[in-house]
Design a protein around this motif. Structure first.
Motif, mmCIF file in Angstrom:
data_model
loop_
_atom_site.group_PDB
_atom_site.id
_atom_site.type_symbol
_atom_site.label_atom_id
_atom_site.label_comp_id
_atom_site.label_asym_id
_atom_site.label_seq_id
_atom_site.Cartn_x
_atom_site.Cartn_y
_atom_site.Cartn_z
ATOM 1 N N MET A 138 1.110 -7.044 -4.767
ATOM 2 C CA MET A 138 1.917 -5.926 -4.286
ATOM 3 C C MET A 138 1.657 -4.675 -5.114
ATOM 4 S SD MET A 138 3.892 -6.764 -1.629
ATOM 5 C CE MET A 138 5.436 -5.845 -1.671
ATOM 6 N N ALA A 139 1.549 -4.842 -6.434
ATOM 7 C CA ALA A 139 1.286 -3.698 -7.317
ATOM 8 C C ALA A 139 -0.090 -3.097 -7.042
ATOM 9 C CB ALA A 139 1.398 -4.133 -8.773
ATOM 10 N N ILE A 140 -1.075 -3.956 -6.840
ATOM 11 C CA ILE A 140 -2.430 -3.477 -6.534
ATOM 12 C C ILE A 140 -2.434 -2.720 -5.211
ATOM 13 C CG2 ILE A 140 -4.766 -4.205 -5.927
ATOM 14 C CD1 ILE A 140 -4.393 -6.540 -7.926
ATOM 15 N N THR A 141 -1.771 -3.295 -4.204
ATOM 16 C CA THR A 141 -1.711 -2.653 -2.884
ATOM 17 C C THR A 141 -0.977 -1.322 -2.952
ATOM 18 O OG1 THR A 141 -1.696 -4.836 -1.850
ATOM 19 C CG2 THR A 141 -1.050 -2.972 -0.473
ATOM 20 N N PHE A 142 0.123 -1.288 -3.680
ATOM 21 C CA PHE A 142 0.898 -0.060 -3.833
ATOM 22 C C PHE A 142 0.039 1.051 -4.435
ATOM 23 C CE2 PHE A 142 3.503 2.690 -6.544
ATOM 24 C CZ PHE A 142 4.410 3.190 -5.617
ATOM 25 N N ALA A 144 -3.188 1.239 -4.474
ATOM 26 C CA ALA A 144 -4.287 1.594 -3.569
ATOM 27 C C ALA A 144 -3.787 2.492 -2.440
ATOM 28 C CB ALA A 144 -4.915 0.321 -3.005
ATOM 29 N N LEU A 145 -2.628 2.164 -1.864
ATOM 30 C CA LEU A 145 -2.099 2.952 -0.754
ATOM 31 C C LEU A 145 -1.768 4.381 -1.165
ATOM 32 C CD1 LEU A 145 0.255 0.353 1.012
ATOM 33 C CD2 LEU A 145 -1.883 1.305 1.906
ATOM 34 N N LYS A 146 -1.237 4.537 -2.373
ATOM 35 C CA LYS A 146 -0.831 5.889 -2.777
ATOM 36 C C LYS A 146 -2.018 6.793 -3.074
ATOM 37 C CE LYS A 146 -0.021 5.239 -7.752
ATOM 38 N NZ LYS A 146 1.003 5.299 -8.810
ATOM 39 N N ASN A 153 5.969 8.099 1.406
ATOM 40 C CA ASN A 153 5.734 7.296 2.602
ATOM 41 C C ASN A 153 5.462 5.839 2.247
ATOM 42 O OD1 ASN A 153 5.356 10.112 3.420
ATOM 43 N ND2 ASN A 153 4.670 9.281 5.364
ATOM 44 N N VAL A 154 4.680 5.629 1.195
ATOM 45 C CA VAL A 154 4.382 4.263 0.762
ATOM 46 C C VAL A 154 5.667 3.553 0.347
ATOM 47 C CG1 VAL A 154 3.114 2.848 -0.897
ATOM 48 C CG2 VAL A 154 2.043 4.901 0.050
#
Length: 229
Positions: A138-142, A144-146, A153-154
């Motif tokens: 989840m931390a990696i995805t967060f 990456a998305l930002k 929005n994220v």
């Protein structure tokens, strides 16, 4: 072939619709000009939360083999996918725990049960279903998305709905039906919501009809309302 049961694809179609709506709305909202002054922002948070909950409910139905009945590989694939989309839950880990819940409901052997107040029970529930590797992913995805989308929005449309959906699943699907004492003639040690199909769907995909689910676990979520007297 004559006499052969017709395959039922309704569960697969419904699962595909939930995944498509969740993914499509998320893709749209990550780029949507969010405003804290707009009521649409809060409506979208609630809608995305409901779709997140739908992902887990679909994975749950797969645990009972009712998403793609008679097709175990497809059923497992859908369960694995929808569980993974819901905060990287791992279906093979969830499956035995959920069946343990059904076999030992509201006892010390029930992984979903905690004899105590609301918040200690909630945190006990989270510890049962959240692992460190999920938090890492989840931390990696967060992060990456930002890099590609606005931070607010994220947070509003990817992270917050996942947290709220966890709370929704716990409150309506575990805490309310299993809290307190149940009479001896209640074999499932489960309560149930009053009959109101609109609220039952909005609150948790009919899983407030929880006694009915434990009594007929072979029914998918979208047929549970039929059992409510």
């Amino acid at each position: 072939m004559a006499g052969k049961r017709r395959k039922d694809y309704r569960g697969v179609v419904i699962a595909a619709v939930i995944v498509a709506l969740w993914a499509g709305l998320l893709a749209y909202l990550l780029q949507w000009p969010a405003s804290f002054a707009s009521p649409m922002t809060y409506l979208f948070v609630l809608l995305q939360t409901h779709l997140y909950t739908g992902l887990f409910i679909t994975a749950h139905d797969a645990m009972h083999g009712v998403v793609a009945p008679g097709r175990p590989k497809l059923n497992k694939a859908i369960g694995t996918t929808t569980a993974f989309l819901f905060a990287y839950n791992w279906y093979p880990r969830l499956l035995p725990r959920h069946h343990q819940h059904h076999r030992h409901v509201a006892t010390d052997a029930d992984p979903d049960y905690h004899s105590g107040a609301f918040w200690p029970w909630y945190f006990s529930f989270l510890k049962q279903y959240i692992t460190w590797w999920q938090l890492l992913l989840m931390a990696i995805t967060f992060n990456a998305l930002k890099l590609f989308f606005p931070l607010e929005n994220v947070v509003l449309f990817w992270m917050l709905p996942a947290i709220l959906a966890t709370f929704q699943l716990f409150y309506f699907g575990t805490y309310l039906p299993h809290r307190g004492e149940h009479p001896e003639d209640n074999p499932h040690k489960s309560g149930t919501q009053a009959k109101n199909h609109v609220w039952a769907f909005v609150s948790c995909y009919f899983f407030g009809y929880h006694y009915e689910h434990h009594d007929k676990p072979y029914l998918p979520w979208w047929q549970l309302h039929k059992t409510k007297s």
